[in-house]
Every structure is written in structure tokens, then in C-alpha cells.
Design an enzyme around this catalytic site. Structure first.
Site, PDB file in Angstrom:
ATOM      1  N   CYS A 232       0.799  -1.224   0.000  1.00  0.00           N
ATOM      2  CA  CYS A 232       0.000   0.000   0.000  1.00  0.00           C
ATOM      3  C   CYS A 232       0.834   1.278   0.000  1.00  0.00           C
ATOM      4  CB  CYS A 232      -0.933   0.002   1.218  1.00  0.00           C
ATOM      5  SG  CYS A 232      -2.118  -1.351   1.216  1.00  0.00           S
ATOM      6  N   HIS A 311      12.662   1.287   4.804  1.00  0.00           N
ATOM      7  CA  HIS A 311      12.458  -0.129   4.487  1.00  0.00           C
ATOM      8  C   HIS A 311      13.026  -0.979   5.620  1.00  0.00           C
ATOM      9  CE1 HIS A 311      11.817  -3.721   2.237  1.00  0.00           C
ATOM     10  NE2 HIS A 311      11.675  -3.116   1.068  1.00  0.00           N
ATOM     11  N   HIS A 396      -2.000  19.773   6.908  1.00  0.00           N
ATOM     12  CA  HIS A 396      -2.856  18.666   6.476  1.00  0.00           C
ATOM     13  C   HIS A 396      -2.101  17.345   6.593  1.00  0.00           C
ATOM     14  CE1 HIS A 396      -5.531  21.744   4.908  1.00  0.00           C
ATOM     15  NE2 HIS A 396      -4.494  22.276   4.297  1.00  0.00           N
ATOM     16  N   HIS A 400      -2.480   6.855   5.270  1.00  0.00           N
ATOM     17  CA  HIS A 400      -3.059   5.733   4.535  1.00  0.00           C
ATOM     18  C   HIS A 400      -4.201   5.089   5.326  1.00  0.00           C
ATOM     19  CE1 HIS A 400      -3.717   2.009   2.540  1.00  0.00           C
ATOM     20  NE2 HIS A 400      -3.064   1.288   3.423  1.00  0.00           N
ATOM     21  N   ASN A 433     -10.400   0.675   2.155  1.00  0.00           N
ATOM     22  CA  ASN A 433      -8.957   0.667   1.913  1.00  0.00           C
ATOM     23  C   ASN A 433      -8.737   0.477   0.413  1.00  0.00           C
ATOM     24  OD1 ASN A 433      -6.237   0.145   1.654  1.00  0.00           O
ATOM     25  ND2 ASN A 433      -6.119  -1.296   3.353  1.00  0.00           N
TER      26      ASN A 433
END
Length: 511
Positions: A232, A311, A396, A400, A433
């Protein structure tokens, strides 16, 4: 009034005044540090002005004579300065502008309510009674509303997932979003020089990027990239890749398409860790048009300031917390580990540690450094780690909409308000989602509400399998008028939002 009652009232009043007083003190501190340079330079400027007022004609004549005597040196210094300035202008990164973006809004035939979802699940005959009850429980506590969307293959009776239907879903989403962004910007398809598409679970041959090239008849030298299996957070990876490509391709447009495909990735088994994704993921996608042309700044909506990628794939626990595999019966699904929220929290901390120095005002960096020195250097274990106030850096927040638990955790950890979380929560409620495209439905929500003003900064945060946490920071180049965009997916219903979403215990979340 009794003494006890009076004491209680006084204590309550003091408790309510305390936070307001602390907030005012912190704001005063923030302004003092932010304007420290001006406070320091003010006396210097006054002294220079006073000295300049006392300069006489004789002083000016002496200065001219000194310059004439050292003219070759002065010319040489000017030449060096000109060369250095030219090198800087050539080597500096080109600004990347977001001309506009469009989010796909499916038609009414794709609407799925909770009742529709459960009816389709029961008709499938693949789930046990216990797991049907489990899915109903997830739906009730997911934060999703009654107007999300599924592709036709899942809504058909019986469902008919196949490659042809998956391609059909991909074409509907991609072309619908691209048509929207091209209509908004007036850019011709043949002027696009870079195409980056990300879809984690559906990667046909020819690729999704090739489907776009074929449909829009893009030119033969277009640079195309197709990102798969990146979860995602791949939408921001695509933005980062497009940004780097725009540093190489001069005067070019880059088209970024972010989506996920539901048709071939509906799970038909009874492993509960895989059933959660059925309840949360929905149909959707977004197309974003970027430019490095200097002349486009006047009509662009945003400028890309920063991208930060984190990562944690080297850690086995993080690597396996979102994992596509076969269950005990050989049915393929995406399993969500119980470690997901802990892994996401660790990735977020790493990401904001890198992002913080780039965006936070000096006042917040000083407080963070002071707490770090107190704990690490002086060994003051009682000093709590200072969590920077990112509300000082951004107006703002687009987080996700992977699931309710993700949003609850970030709201708590970053001390955000309901107003800041509203775009993310309403996106989860209205669209579900939609994977990597959810960030754009959230930004579209802020625009539709008329909240985006010139100079505002927006922070997009996404999580994805691997495990990754990625950020992008945008600066609004103009005030966005809601009425000017009738292609905003919220345009005809924004007056209905926000809606009250009952607070319940969260069962699970997806990233």
C-alpha cells in the site's frame, strides 16, 4: 457551597487552565525561536544604518579610489561568483510540480453494503459459519460505511474471478482516473514522457503500463515503469521514482497511476488472518500528473518538497507481517501478522526521525535534542523522549486508510486532533482501503472542504508490505477553490461529511 465542592471546582478549573497555559507558553517559545534571527540582526541592522547615515562625500570618494586601484581583483571576484552561481543553477534539483490529480469513482452498480458483502460471502459457500460471523464482526468494527465499491466479478452471482474480469477492473480504474486528470489539466497524452504504474497483486502480461501506452497511443520513446508486489505504500514510491526521473528528462510530464486489483485477489478460504483483507480492501485508484517545466508553476496545485522512504525488510518479523501465501488448503491469500501494528510503529518512528529535521521548525528540533541529550548524555532516565509536534510543520495529514487500528495508533502517537484525522477517517468510511490510492482520496477531501490554502503543507504517510513506511511532503502553490473542481470524487456529496463513526474496539487492520 461546601468546602469539598469548592475544592473540587477549583481543582477542575486549574486542570482546565493548565493545558491552555502550556499551549500558550509553547506557542510563545515557538515564535521566539522562529524569529530569533530577526531579533539578533535587528541591533546589527540599526548599527549599520547609523553608520551609513554618517558617511560623508569624502568617504565615498576614497572608496571609489580604492575600487579603481583594485579593479582587476574586483572583476576576478565577480567572475568567480558568476561561475559558482551558474554551476549551482545547473546542478540544483529541478522543482517537481503536481499539476493535478484525479480519483476514480465507480458507478452505482459497484456499490457494496455490509449486507451485500455478507450475502455474497454466504452465496460463495466457501466460508464456515464461524468465519462468516467473524467477517460480519470485522465489517461492523472496520470503520467502513455502506457506500464502498467492489468490481463486478465479486458482485456477480455466482462470482466469476478470472483474468478477463481482472483486466476489465484495471481498465475501468486506470482509464477512468487518467481521463479525469487529462481533462483537468488539458495536457495531451502524447506529451507525457514518463509513466509509472503501481499495483501490488495484479501484474499481467503485457503490463499495466503497456495497457496505458496502448490505450492512449503514447509516443514511442515514453519511459514506462510497472511496480508490483510493493504494498500500500507503493504510491509514494511511484512519486519518488517519478521525481528522480524528472531530474533527468527535461521539460517533461510524468503520469503516476496508483491502484489495487480486487478481482483475482478475493480470498476464498477460512484462514482468519487472510479473511481480514476481504473485509477492508475496496475498488479505487488515482492518477497524478507531475511536471518539471518551470512555466507550469503558475498553474500547478502543489510542489513536491520531500520524499522519505524507510524499508525494514531486513528484519524477518517485519518482512513476514504482510505475506501472500497459500493456506493449509492451498488457497492463496494475504496473511496479516499479529505483529503488524508493532512493526508499523517501528517503521513510522524511523521514517519521522529522517523526515523531522527536514520539516520541523527549529523550536521543535531544540526540544527533541534537549530530551535526547538529557537521557543519553546525562543519564536522566526520568526524562521522557520528546515527541515533536508535527502540527507545527504541516496543516494537512493524509494517512493511509489501511484500517481503523492504523489511524487510531497514528492519531495517538502524533497527538493529532479529530480535525487532522478527518480526511483519513472519512476516506476509510466512504471508500474503504483502496490501497496506495487512499492518500489521494484524502487530499481530495481536504480540497473539497475548502481547507487547502496557498502555502499550506500536506504530509502523506503510507505503510506497506516489506515492511515499508514512506512519506511525501507537498506545498500548496495556490488556494484550492472547491467549486472549481467538479471532477473531485467528493464534489457531489461533501456536504454529507464528516459523519459520526461509532468508536468500538478494533479487531484488526490492514496495511
Amino acid at each position: 457551597m461546601s468546602g469539598a465542592a469548592q475544592e473540587t471546582t477549583t481543582t477542575a478549573a486549574a486542570g482546565s487552565v493548565g493545558p491552555h497555559r502550556r499551549a500558550r507558553m509553547k506557542l510563545l517559545y515557538h515564535h521566539a525561536v522562529s524569529n530569533a534571527l530577526y531579533l539578533v540582526l535587528a541591533p546589527v541592522a540599526a548599527a549599520v544604518a547609523l553608520r551609513a547615515s554618517r558617511v560623508t562625500a569624502a568617504d565615498l570618494a576614497a572608496a571609489r579610489e580604492h575600487l579603481a586601484a583594485n579593479l582587476p581583483l574586483a572583476v576576478a571576484l565577480l567572475g568567480v561568483a558568476a561561475v559558482l552561481a551558474t554551476v549551482y543553477l545547473i546542478r540544483r534539483p529541478r522543482p517537481v510540480y503536481l499539476l493535478d490529480f484525479a480519483c476514480y469513482k465507480p458507478g452505482g452498480e459497484h456499490v457494496v453494503t455490509r449486507e451485500t458483502f455478507m450475502a455474497q460471502s454466504m452465496k460463495a459457500g466457501a466460508f464456515t459459519d464461524d468465519n462468516l460471523a467473524f467477517q460480519r464482526k470485522i465489517l461492523e468494527r472496520s470503520g467502513l460505511g455502506q457506500g464502498t465499491y467492489f468490481p463486478a466479478a465479486v458482485l456477480n452471482s455466482p462470482p466469476n474471478p478470472c483474468m478477463a474480469e481482472a483486466r476489465r477492473e484495471a481498465e475501468q480504474v486506470m482509464f477512468g482516473a487518467i481521463d479525469g486528470v487529462l481533462a483537468k489539466t488539458g495536457v495531451r497524452a502524447r506529451d507525457i514522457g514518463v509513466v509509472v504504474v503501481n499495483c501490488s497483486l495484479f501484474n499481467p502480461t503485457p503490463s499495466l503500463s503497456a495497457m496505458i501506452v496502448n490505450h492512449y497511443k503514447l509516443r514511442g520513446n515514453v519511459a514506462t515503469y510497472n511496480l508490483g508486489g510493493m504494498g500500500c505504500s507503493a504510491g509514494l514510491i511511484s512519486i519518488d521514482l517519478a521525481k528522480q526521473l524528472l531530474q533527468v528528462h527535461r521539460n517533461s510530464y510524468a503520469l503516476v497511476v496508483s491502484m489495487e486489483n480486487i478481482t483475482l485477489n478475493w480470498y476464498w478460504g477460512n484462514n482468519r488472518s487472510m479473511l481480514v483483507s476481504n473485509c477492508l480492501f475496496r475498488m479505487g485508484g488515482a492518477a497524478i500528473l507531475l511536471s518539471n517545466r518551470g512555466g507550469d508553476r503558475r498553474r500547478a496545485k502543489y510542489q513536491l518538497l520531500h520524499t522519505v522512504r524507510t524499508h525494514h525488510g531486513a528484519d524477518d518479523r517485519a518482512y513476514r507481517c504482510v505475506f501472500q501465501e497459500e493456506d493449509d488448503s492451498g488457497t492463496v491469500g494475504v496473511a496479516l501478522s499479529k505483529d503488524l501494528m508493532a512493526v508499523a510503529g517501528e517503521a513510522l518512528r524511523t521514517n519521522i526521525t529522517t523526515l523531522g529535521p527536514l520539516v520541523l521548525p527549529m523550536s521543535e528540533q531544540i526540544l527533541f535534542l534537549a530530551s535526547l541529550v538529557a537521557r543519553k548524555v546525562f543519564g536522566l532516565a526520568g526524562v521522557k523522549p520528546y515527541i515533536p509536534d508535527f502540527k507545527m510543520a504541516f496543516e494537512h495529514f493524509c494517512i493511509h486508510a489501511g484500517g481503523r487500528a492504523v489511524l487510531d495508533t497514528i492519531e495517538k502517537n502524533l497527538a493529532l486532533t479529530g480535525w487532522h484525522m478527518e480526511p483519513s477517517r472519512m476516506t476509510l468510511y466512504r471508500w474503504g482501503n483502496t490501497s496506495s490510492s487512499s492518500l489521494w482520496y484524502e487530499l481530495a477531501y481536504a480540497e473539497a472542504k475548502g481547507r487547502v490554502r496557498r502555502g499550506h503543507r500536506a504530509w502523506q504517510i503510507a505503510f506497506g508490505s516489506g515492511f515499508k513506511c514512506n512519506s511525501a511532503v507537498w506545498k500548496a502553490l495556490r488556494t484550492i477553490a472547491p467549486a472549481a473542481d467538479d471532477r473531485n470524487p467528493w464534489a457531489d456529496e461533501i456536504h454529507n461529511f464528516p459523519v459520526e463513526v461509532p468508536k468500538v474496539e478494533t479487531v484488526a487492520a490492514s496495511s
